[in-house]
Scaffold this motif. Structure first.
Motif, short mmCIF file in Angstrom:
data_model
loop_
_atom_site.label_atom_id
_atom_site.label_comp_id
_atom_site.label_asym_id
_atom_site.label_seq_id
_atom_site.Cartn_x
_atom_site.Cartn_y
_atom_site.Cartn_z
N ALA A 113 11.08 5.37 -3.72
CA ALA A 113 11.53 3.99 -2.95
C ALA A 113 10.10 3.47 -2.40
N PRO A 114 9.26 2.84 -2.56
CA PRO A 114 8.20 2.34 -1.96
C PRO A 114 7.92 1.84 -0.42
N MET A 115 7.26 1.81 0.17
CA MET A 115 6.67 2.09 1.86
C MET A 115 6.71 0.49 1.75
N LEU A 116 7.55 0.27 3.15
CA LEU A 116 7.20 -1.53 3.17
C LEU A 116 6.19 -1.92 4.20
N ALA A 117 6.62 -2.53 4.78
CA ALA A 117 6.38 -3.46 6.24
C ALA A 117 6.50 -4.23 6.68
N LYS A 118 6.92 -4.15 7.87
CA LYS A 118 7.78 -5.20 8.55
C LYS A 118 6.72 -6.33 9.27
N ALA A 119 7.33 -7.91 9.16
CA ALA A 119 6.49 -8.38 9.79
C ALA A 119 6.09 -8.75 11.10
N VAL A 120 5.48 -9.72 11.22
CA VAL A 120 4.92 -9.85 12.82
C VAL A 120 3.59 -11.24 12.75
N LYS A 121 3.86 -11.14 13.45
CA LYS A 121 3.19 -12.95 13.92
C LYS A 121 1.38 -13.13 13.74
N GLU A 122 1.17 -11.91 14.32
CA GLU A 122 -0.66 -12.12 14.44
C GLU A 122 -0.75 -10.67 13.72
N LEU A 123 -2.20 -10.43 13.22
CA LEU A 123 -2.10 -9.55 12.45
C LEU A 123 -2.92 -8.43 14.02
N PRO A 124 -2.18 -7.08 13.64
CA PRO A 124 -2.10 -6.57 14.66
C PRO A 124 -3.64 -5.75 14.60
N GLY B 8 3.22 -10.35 -6.15
CA GLY B 8 3.56 -10.04 -7.13
C GLY B 8 4.71 -8.72 -7.53
N PHE B 9 5.13 -7.97 -8.52
CA PHE B 9 6.16 -7.05 -8.79
C PHE B 9 5.73 -5.70 -8.17
N ARG B 10 5.79 -5.31 -6.58
CA ARG B 10 5.77 -4.29 -6.87
C ARG B 10 6.39 -2.84 -7.71
N ALA B 11 5.67 -1.81 -8.04
CA ALA B 11 5.61 -0.98 -8.87
C ALA B 11 5.36 0.90 -8.41
N VAL B 12 5.53 1.51 -8.78
CA VAL B 12 5.52 2.66 -8.73
C VAL B 12 5.05 3.79 -9.86
N ASP C 292 5.40 6.22 -16.09
CA ASP C 292 6.76 5.86 -16.23
C ASP C 292 6.71 4.63 -15.36
N ILE C 293 6.76 3.38 -15.25
CA ILE C 293 6.13 1.97 -13.83
C ILE C 293 7.80 2.35 -13.75
N ARG C 294 8.15 1.86 -12.04
CA ARG C 294 9.18 1.38 -11.49
C ARG C 294 9.14 0.95 -9.92
N GLY C 295 9.91 -0.23 -10.26
CA GLY C 295 9.96 -0.99 -9.51
C GLY C 295 10.66 -1.18 -8.55
N ARG C 296 10.43 -2.15 -7.20
CA ARG C 296 10.99 -1.44 -5.64
C ARG C 296 12.24 -0.82 -5.66
N ASN C 297 13.45 -1.53 -6.48
CA ASN C 297 14.62 -1.10 -6.63
C ASN C 297 14.52 0.21 -6.82
N GLY C 298 13.49 0.88 -7.65
CA GLY C 298 13.95 2.21 -8.67
C GLY C 298 14.01 1.62 -10.12
N LYS C 299 14.47 1.51 -10.87
CA LYS C 299 14.77 0.63 -12.28
C LYS C 299 13.14 0.53 -12.93
N PRO C 300 13.29 0.83 -14.08
CA PRO C 300 11.92 1.06 -15.23
C PRO C 300 11.75 -0.28 -15.28
N GLU D 173 5.23 6.83 3.53
CA GLU D 173 7.07 6.84 4.58
C GLU D 173 8.09 6.21 3.22
N PRO D 174 8.86 6.41 2.02
CA PRO D 174 9.22 5.70 1.56
C PRO D 174 10.58 4.99 1.97
N ASP D 175 10.32 3.98 1.40
CA ASP D 175 11.86 3.17 2.34
C ASP D 175 11.72 2.21 3.71
N ARG D 176 10.55 2.82 4.56
CA ARG D 176 10.31 2.33 5.74
C ARG D 176 9.25 1.70 5.91
#
Length: 353
Positions: free
Chosen positions: A10-21, A33-37, A46-54, A188-191
């Motif tokens: 599961a790809p590591m994710l980003a938290k939305a913030v209002k200003e660039l920290p 685009g499409f997130r892919a590992v 093997d190419i996997r999308g954000r939901n783990g599907k090929p 950190e996967p999925d965080r």
């Protein structure tokens, strides 16, 4: 496939913030685009999308390119993107998710995709999941220094002012903001361990219908339109409401509800049985053919202000956020001419090609 990091991840994710920290961070463009590992172990890819599907069957040109350009054994995180001219086109990229192999083959030749990588999770027999991001980034640029298309390494900077400039400049090439990544962080996967800043604009839209909420007789989403000449074009939905507000909207919309579609600008779309490029209200979507897209028509007389990030063709790229009713605006005044158009930017300058 025998790698130190096995699919799916599961790809590591980003938290939305209002200003660039600010801080000990690396700034990168946010690709649209499409997130892919990507996992490569010799001839196995093997190419996997954000939901783990090929995803490999949809992008045969990438599978071929990865076999040519990537290290023999590696795991990469990145984004599948599709460009037309000097701009990324997410709407065209979506067309690649198609059930027919013949259609996929044709599109792979006509509109080939690219892969922009921004993280290295494994190399050879070594897992880099616990390695600080700054070191992972250095290893990534080293091992892909000679890689060619369709593989690209995203640009990055530790300079706050440069990241801020990218935020304002790169949108013209179809990018979607800026990501800020802690240099000392592990993978950190999925965080949501990173930060993202996206553009936000406002538009006044006509409300021409709504959908019920899945939990019961309260409003789930408002259907929004903008006038293109005399035609009211469906541009998306606004759906983020507290439960109390959803109940209030039922009463606010009640005087405008229509029991018959005669005279409604979207009447003809209610009978659609196939997915269309315009994705009109009530039309089948190829992403989820079983999803209930039934809607309730209202007279197109109400105007609301919504916040949105960017456009995808003639529609909002993501769900718009309701701000307020605009009783001072007439529906006819709500056209595309009010929308801000980003300044064009050369995609080759971003990718360094």
């Amino acid at each position: 496939m025998d790698l130190p990091v096995s699919p799916p991840v599961a790809p590591m994710l980003a938290k939305a913030v209002k200003e660039l920290p600010r801080g000990d961070l690396l700034y990168e463009p946010k690709w649209d685009g499409f997130r892919a590992v990507v996992f490569r172990d010799g001839d196995e890819i093997d190419i996997r999308g954000r939901n783990g599907k090929p995803l490999g069957r949809y992008f045969p040109e990438l599978v071929e390119g990865f076999g040519r350009e990537l290290p023999e054994r590696c795991v990469l995180d990145g984004e599948i993107v599709l460009r037309q001219g000097q701009v990324l086109e997410f709407e065209v990229l979506q067309q690649r998710i198609h059930p027919a192999a013949s259609r996929i083959k044709l599109l792979a030749e006509q509109t080939p995709a690219s892969y922009v990588t921004f993280d290295l999770l494994a190399l050879g027999d070594e897992s880099l999941m616990e390695t600080p991001f700054g070191e992972r980034r250095a290893r990534l640029t080293e091992v892909l220094a000679d890689a060619g298309a369709p593989v690209h390494v995203t640009p990055a900077t530790d300079q706050y002012d440069v990241g801020l400039r990218w935020f304002s400049e790169f949108e013209g090439a179809g990018l979607d903001g800026v990501i800020a990544k802690p240099l000392d962080g592990p993978y950190e996967p999925d965080r949501r361990a990173m930060f993202k800043v996206k553009p936000e604009r406002t538009a006044d839209c006509v409300v021409a219908g709504f959908r019920w909420h899945k939990s019961g007789p309260i409003v789930g989403s408002l259907l929004l339109g903008l006038y293109d000449g005399e035609r009211l074009q469906h541009v998306g939905v606004s759906a983020s409401f507290p439960m109390k507000r959803r109940a209030e909207l039922v009463d606010e919309l009640a005087p405008y509800r229509m029991t018959e579609l005669d005279g409604h600008p979207w009447a003809e779309w209610a009978a659609q049985t196939e997915a269309t490029a315009d994705r009109m209200p009530g039309a089948i979507t190829r992403w989820n053919a079983k999803k209930d897209l039934s809607w309730v028509a209202v007279r197109p007389e109400l105007v609301c202000e919504v916040a949105y990030d960017q456009m995808e063709g003639r529609r909002f790229r993501h769900t718009a956020r309701f701000r307020r009713w605009r009783p001072d605006r007439t529906p006819e005044s709500c056209g595309y001419d009010q929308l801000e158009v980003p300044v064009a930017y050369d995609l080759d300058d971003i990718l360094g090609t």
